[in-house]
Design a protein around this motif. Sequence first.
Motif, PDB file in Angstrom:
ATOM      1  N   GLN A  83      32.582  36.071  43.684  1.00  0.00           N
ATOM      2  CA  GLN A  83      32.785  34.880  44.981  1.00  0.00           C
ATOM      3  C   GLN A  83      34.170  34.807  44.561  1.00  0.00           C
ATOM      4  O   GLN A  83      35.112  33.658  45.183  1.00  0.00           O
ATOM      5  CB  GLN A  83      32.299  33.737  44.790  1.00  0.00           C
ATOM      6  CG  GLN A  83      32.636  33.085  43.311  1.00  0.00           C
ATOM      7  CD  GLN A  83      31.750  33.437  42.390  1.00  0.00           C
ATOM      8  OE1 GLN A  83      30.225  33.952  42.958  1.00  0.00           O
ATOM      9  NE2 GLN A  83      31.726  32.328  41.864  1.00  0.00           N
ATOM     10  N   ASN A  84      34.561  34.702  43.598  1.00  0.00           N
ATOM     11  CA  ASN A  84      36.320  35.494  42.875  1.00  0.00           C
ATOM     12  C   ASN A  84      37.305  35.981  44.050  1.00  0.00           C
ATOM     13  O   ASN A  84      38.746  36.028  43.324  1.00  0.00           O
ATOM     14  CB  ASN A  84      36.330  34.953  41.183  1.00  0.00           C
ATOM     15  CG  ASN A  84      35.938  33.093  41.735  1.00  0.00           C
ATOM     16  OD1 ASN A  84      35.897  32.577  41.654  1.00  0.00           O
ATOM     17  ND2 ASN A  84      35.627  33.878  39.242  1.00  0.00           N
ATOM     18  N   LEU A  85      36.604  37.365  44.411  1.00  0.00           N
ATOM     19  CA  LEU A  85      37.685  38.316  44.223  1.00  0.00           C
ATOM     20  C   LEU A  85      38.313  38.024  46.216  1.00  0.00           C
ATOM     21  O   LEU A  85      37.382  37.372  46.795  1.00  0.00           O
ATOM     22  CB  LEU A  85      36.323  39.369  44.902  1.00  0.00           C
ATOM     23  CG  LEU A  85      36.377  40.071  43.482  1.00  0.00           C
ATOM     24  CD1 LEU A  85      35.476  41.556  44.112  1.00  0.00           C
ATOM     25  CD2 LEU A  85      37.668  40.703  42.752  1.00  0.00           C
ATOM     26  N   GLN A  86      39.271  37.910  46.203  1.00  0.00           N
ATOM     27  CA  GLN A  86      39.795  37.671  47.050  1.00  0.00           C
ATOM     28  C   GLN A  86      40.714  38.728  47.431  1.00  0.00           C
ATOM     29  O   GLN A  86      41.419  39.168  46.941  1.00  0.00           O
ATOM     30  CB  GLN A  86      41.196  36.295  47.547  1.00  0.00           C
ATOM     31  CG  GLN A  86      40.039  34.678  46.625  1.00  0.00           C
ATOM     32  CD  GLN A  86      41.244  33.697  46.572  1.00  0.00           C
ATOM     33  OE1 GLN A  86      42.309  33.893  46.463  1.00  0.00           O
ATOM     34  NE2 GLN A  86      40.464  33.075  45.840  1.00  0.00           N
ATOM     35  N   ASP A 127      33.413  40.561  34.781  1.00  0.00           N
ATOM     36  CA  ASP A 127      33.135  39.122  35.828  1.00  0.00           C
ATOM     37  C   ASP A 127      33.108  39.447  36.831  1.00  0.00           C
ATOM     38  O   ASP A 127      32.713  38.605  38.444  1.00  0.00           O
ATOM     39  CB  ASP A 127      34.938  39.388  35.396  1.00  0.00           C
ATOM     40  CG  ASP A 127      35.688  37.798  35.916  1.00  0.00           C
ATOM     41  OD1 ASP A 127      34.569  36.861  35.895  1.00  0.00           O
ATOM     42  OD2 ASP A 127      36.480  37.209  36.940  1.00  0.00           O
ATOM     43  N   ILE A 128      33.535  40.414  37.779  1.00  0.00           N
ATOM     44  CA  ILE A 128      33.709  41.086  39.282  1.00  0.00           C
ATOM     45  C   ILE A 128      31.567  40.641  39.260  1.00  0.00           C
ATOM     46  O   ILE A 128      31.406  40.264  40.719  1.00  0.00           O
ATOM     47  CB  ILE A 128      34.240  42.394  39.246  1.00  0.00           C
ATOM     48  CG1 ILE A 128      35.579  42.166  39.490  1.00  0.00           C
ATOM     49  CG2 ILE A 128      33.379  43.021  41.096  1.00  0.00           C
ATOM     50  CD1 ILE A 128      36.414  43.378  39.655  1.00  0.00           C
ATOM     51  N   ASN A 135      30.745  37.112  39.136  1.00  0.00           N
ATOM     52  CA  ASN A 135      30.989  35.900  40.192  1.00  0.00           C
ATOM     53  C   ASN A 135      32.211  36.855  41.390  1.00  0.00           C
ATOM     54  O   ASN A 135      33.297  36.385  41.146  1.00  0.00           O
ATOM     55  CB  ASN A 135      32.462  35.415  39.356  1.00  0.00           C
ATOM     56  CG  ASN A 135      32.189  34.382  38.029  1.00  0.00           C
ATOM     57  OD1 ASN A 135      30.919  33.780  38.174  1.00  0.00           O
ATOM     58  ND2 ASN A 135      32.935  34.990  37.029  1.00  0.00           N
TER      59      ASN A 135
END
Length: 121
Positions: free
Chosen positions: A87-90, A81-82, A85
């Motif tokens: 862009q989903n890491l924060q 998933d990393i 995506n």
Amino acid sequence: MTIMQAVARKNTKPIDVLESQITSRGQTTIPASVLRTLNLKKGVDRIQYQVLPSGDVLIPRKQKKENDPIIGKFLDFLASDIVKNPQNLQALPESLLYRIDNITESVDIGNLDAPLSDDED
């Protein structure tokens, strides 16, 4: 000299008492019936020696460490998933980092690379 007993896993009754000679190098051959009883494969499996207070020695098959398949699949999912995506890491909010530091500042984590002792498993 005490009698060595080979005990099959999950079996509380000893099998027949067998003998093998100790060589001048301190080695011995495990009798074929013991290999079969413990389902040991030559060159693959390992045994352990458990010395009992009575002086007897149990020789069980060494249990292989098995990885938790659920944890492995979950970690594989996260890694995938990393990659798919990013862009989903924060980043964690700075206030949360300070809170974590305050809560854990007196916790001694020791050497994370050191093997666990028996009482920590």
